[in-house]
Design a protein around this motif. Structure first.
Motif, short mmCIF file in Angstrom:
data_model
loop_
_atom_site.label_atom_id
_atom_site.label_comp_id
_atom_site.label_asym_id
_atom_site.label_seq_id
_atom_site.Cartn_x
_atom_site.Cartn_y
_atom_site.Cartn_z
N ASP A 24 0.97 -1.04 -0.24
CA ASP A 24 0.16 0.11 0.05
C ASP A 24 0.43 1.34 0.33
O ASP A 24 0.84 1.94 -0.50
CB ASP A 24 -1.22 -0.44 1.32
CG ASP A 24 -2.38 -1.05 1.16
OD1 ASP A 24 -2.19 -1.35 0.02
OD2 ASP A 24 -2.44 -1.32 2.59
N ARG A 31 2.58 7.18 -6.92
CA ARG A 31 1.33 7.91 -7.51
C ARG A 31 2.02 9.53 -6.84
O ARG A 31 1.86 9.87 -8.21
CB ARG A 31 0.06 7.50 -6.51
CG ARG A 31 -0.63 6.21 -7.40
CD ARG A 31 -2.01 5.99 -6.39
NE ARG A 31 -2.47 4.06 -7.36
CZ ARG A 31 -3.17 3.60 -6.58
NH1 ARG A 31 -2.69 3.72 -4.86
NH2 ARG A 31 -3.57 2.41 -7.31
N TRP A 64 -1.37 4.11 -18.22
CA TRP A 64 -2.97 4.22 -18.53
C TRP A 64 -4.12 4.41 -17.59
O TRP A 64 -4.69 4.26 -16.75
CB TRP A 64 -3.50 3.58 -19.37
CG TRP A 64 -4.66 4.07 -20.26
CD1 TRP A 64 -5.64 4.65 -19.89
CD2 TRP A 64 -4.96 2.53 -21.06
NE1 TRP A 64 -6.50 5.08 -20.87
CE2 TRP A 64 -6.63 3.13 -21.02
CE3 TRP A 64 -4.97 1.94 -21.60
CZ2 TRP A 64 -7.58 3.53 -22.22
CZ3 TRP A 64 -5.91 1.11 -22.41
CH2 TRP A 64 -7.10 1.69 -23.23
N ASP A 65 -3.62 2.72 -16.56
CA ASP A 65 -3.83 2.59 -15.49
C ASP A 65 -4.31 3.72 -14.52
O ASP A 65 -5.01 4.08 -13.18
CB ASP A 65 -3.88 1.33 -14.45
CG ASP A 65 -4.11 0.40 -13.63
OD1 ASP A 65 -5.21 0.23 -13.29
OD2 ASP A 65 -3.25 0.94 -12.11
N LEU A 66 -2.93 4.60 -14.29
CA LEU A 66 -2.94 5.02 -12.78
C LEU A 66 -3.73 6.22 -13.01
O LEU A 66 -4.45 6.88 -12.20
CB LEU A 66 -1.13 5.97 -12.48
CG LEU A 66 -1.00 7.32 -11.81
CD1 LEU A 66 0.16 6.37 -11.22
CD2 LEU A 66 -0.53 8.33 -12.03
N CYS A 68 -6.49 6.31 -15.12
CA CYS A 68 -7.54 6.39 -15.23
C CYS A 68 -8.20 6.21 -14.24
O CYS A 68 -9.40 6.71 -13.06
CB CYS A 68 -8.03 5.69 -16.19
SG CYS A 68 -7.93 3.79 -15.65
N SER A 69 -7.97 5.72 -12.77
CA SER A 69 -7.22 5.55 -11.30
C SER A 69 -7.76 6.83 -11.34
O SER A 69 -8.61 7.29 -9.77
CB SER A 69 -6.69 4.93 -10.90
OG SER A 69 -7.12 3.63 -11.04
N ALA A 70 -7.00 7.77 -11.38
CA ALA A 70 -7.00 9.43 -10.55
C ALA A 70 -8.03 10.13 -11.06
O ALA A 70 -8.26 11.49 -10.96
CB ALA A 70 -5.41 9.82 -10.39
N GLY A 71 -8.28 9.75 -12.09
CA GLY A 71 -10.22 10.28 -12.48
C GLY A 71 -9.72 11.24 -13.26
O GLY A 71 -10.42 12.44 -14.68
N ARG A 101 -11.62 -2.78 -17.97
CA ARG A 101 -11.62 -1.18 -16.87
C ARG A 101 -12.73 -0.93 -17.91
O ARG A 101 -12.77 -0.28 -17.15
CB ARG A 101 -10.47 -1.12 -16.89
CG ARG A 101 -9.77 -1.74 -16.24
CD ARG A 101 -8.32 -0.81 -16.03
NE ARG A 101 -7.03 -1.79 -15.20
CZ ARG A 101 -6.65 -2.28 -14.85
NH1 ARG A 101 -7.18 -3.42 -16.61
NH2 ARG A 101 -5.90 -3.25 -14.32
N TYR A 211 4.64 -2.19 -9.74
CA TYR A 211 3.34 -1.12 -9.89
C TYR A 211 2.42 -1.68 -10.82
O TYR A 211 1.33 -2.16 -10.13
CB TYR A 211 3.14 0.71 -10.39
CG TYR A 211 1.90 1.10 -10.38
CD1 TYR A 211 1.83 1.61 -9.70
CD2 TYR A 211 1.58 0.93 -11.66
CE1 TYR A 211 0.11 2.26 -9.95
CE2 TYR A 211 -0.12 1.56 -11.70
CZ TYR A 211 -0.49 2.23 -10.68
OH TYR A 211 -1.46 2.46 -11.08
N ARG A 215 -0.71 -3.99 -8.81
CA ARG A 215 -1.90 -3.23 -9.29
C ARG A 215 -2.61 -4.80 -10.59
O ARG A 215 -3.11 -4.82 -11.07
CB ARG A 215 -1.70 -2.80 -10.37
CG ARG A 215 -1.28 -1.29 -9.94
CD ARG A 215 -2.93 -0.53 -9.13
NE ARG A 215 -3.95 -0.65 -9.70
CZ ARG A 215 -5.03 -0.39 -8.85
NH1 ARG A 215 -5.44 -0.17 -8.23
NH2 ARG A 215 -6.04 0.12 -10.40
#
Length: 300
Positions: A24, A31, A64-66, A68-71, A101, A211, A215
């Motif tokens: 975590d 990030r 891309w994961d980071l 889109c996860s951040a909005g 996703r 990462y 993930r």
């Protein structure tokens, strides 16, 4: 080995940061580094439409994961380069990631614009390295698709190892025009030139791999079959040896260049920038490299 932040059992050790982290805390640390880079260099704002270039590898899918996860408002762009089984696997991994996703993905087959010839055939015809030709094709499609579809920024997953190796290669030969363009943000100077950003420029390959693993990102592990022998790989090997002896060398080398030296070469870029007479896309000559490539491709 305990986590630097919470003192629980660590799952990874980062010698360059003299730190170890649990799952975590590592994800939070990762990030924060990326968001700090985005904010400090004003790469993009939350409301902007971001086109993320995704190859199917760990770096681009992690980016891309980071995002889109951040909005952030992202769309993926995958280029099918016609490199046999490698391209097939890369496309499958990318499409599976997007579908799992619920993300929008654009897939462009570059062989459709080059008489069904892949990058290796085009390189042979022009007597250039495959990597060089591949870069020309990618840049053209990134700019063209971003402009046509109204994206304001293109984000790529180039990491610290990539950028430090590129910097070393350019310094060794003092390619001042390339040094002028080596910055994490290439601004939009006019409508034809789409802003390009590299949010992972200070994130090591080890960190992006960690990462992606934590993930659960399924990515193409194999290197491109044409990468062997590339100049950048030799530079990476040299930097890896320095990094092993002096942790943090890559980060210091690149970050100090960006902070202190890059601006001294930026004039080289401004003087050379123009639009291609054939397609109107970004070019540093009367005709862009892509249009020269397509001329070769259409010859019998």
């Amino acid at each position: 080995m305990k986590c630097r932040s919470c003192r629980r059992k660590a799952v990874t050790k980062l010698r360059a940061h003299n730190s170890a982290f649990c799952r975590d805390c590592f994800l939070l640390f990762f990030r924060r580094q990326v968001h700090r880079a985005i904010k400090s260099l004003r790469m993009f704002e939350p409301g902007e439409r971001i086109l993320v270039a995704v190859s199917g590898g760990k770096d681009s899918l992690a980016l891309w994961d980071l995002l889109c996860s951040a909005g952030y408002n992202t769309t993926g762009l995958h280029l099918a380069l016609g490199i046999g089984a490698y391209s097939t696997a890369s496309r499958e991994k990318t499409e599976r990631f997007a579908k799992s996703r619920g993300l929008e993905l654009i897939v462009a087959d570059v062989t459709e614009g080059t008489e069904q010839r892949g990058v290796s055939e085009l390189a042979r015809r022009q007597r250039r390295s495959t990597c060089s030709v591949c870069g020309v094709i990618k840049r053209h499609y990134f700019d063209t698709i971003a402009a046509e579809r109204g994206f304001s920024v293109i984000a790529t997953g180039h990491n610290l190892d990539d950028e430090a190796a590129r910097l070393l290669a350019n310094v060794l030969r003092w390619r001042t025009d390339y040094l002028g363009k080596q910055f994490p943000v290439l601004e939009q100077r006019e409508p034809r030139f789409i802003r390009k950003v590299r949010p992972f420029y200070l994130i090591s390959e080890l960190e992006t791999a960690t990462y992606a693993f934590l993930r659960g990102i399924d990515y193409v592990v194999e290197e491109c079959p044409y990468a062997a022998g590339a100049t950048q790989l030799h530079c990476k090997e040299a930097l890896n040896r320095l990094e092993e002896a002096m942790p943090g060398t890559k980060r210091a080398f690149l970050s100090e260049f960006v902070a202190r030296m890059q601006q001294r070469f930026s004039g080289e870029v401004e003087r050379g920038a123009r639009a291609c007479q054939c397609c109107g896309r970004p070019s540093y000559g009367e005709t862009c490299s892509f249009c020269r490539l397509t001329r070769v491709a259409t010859r019998s």
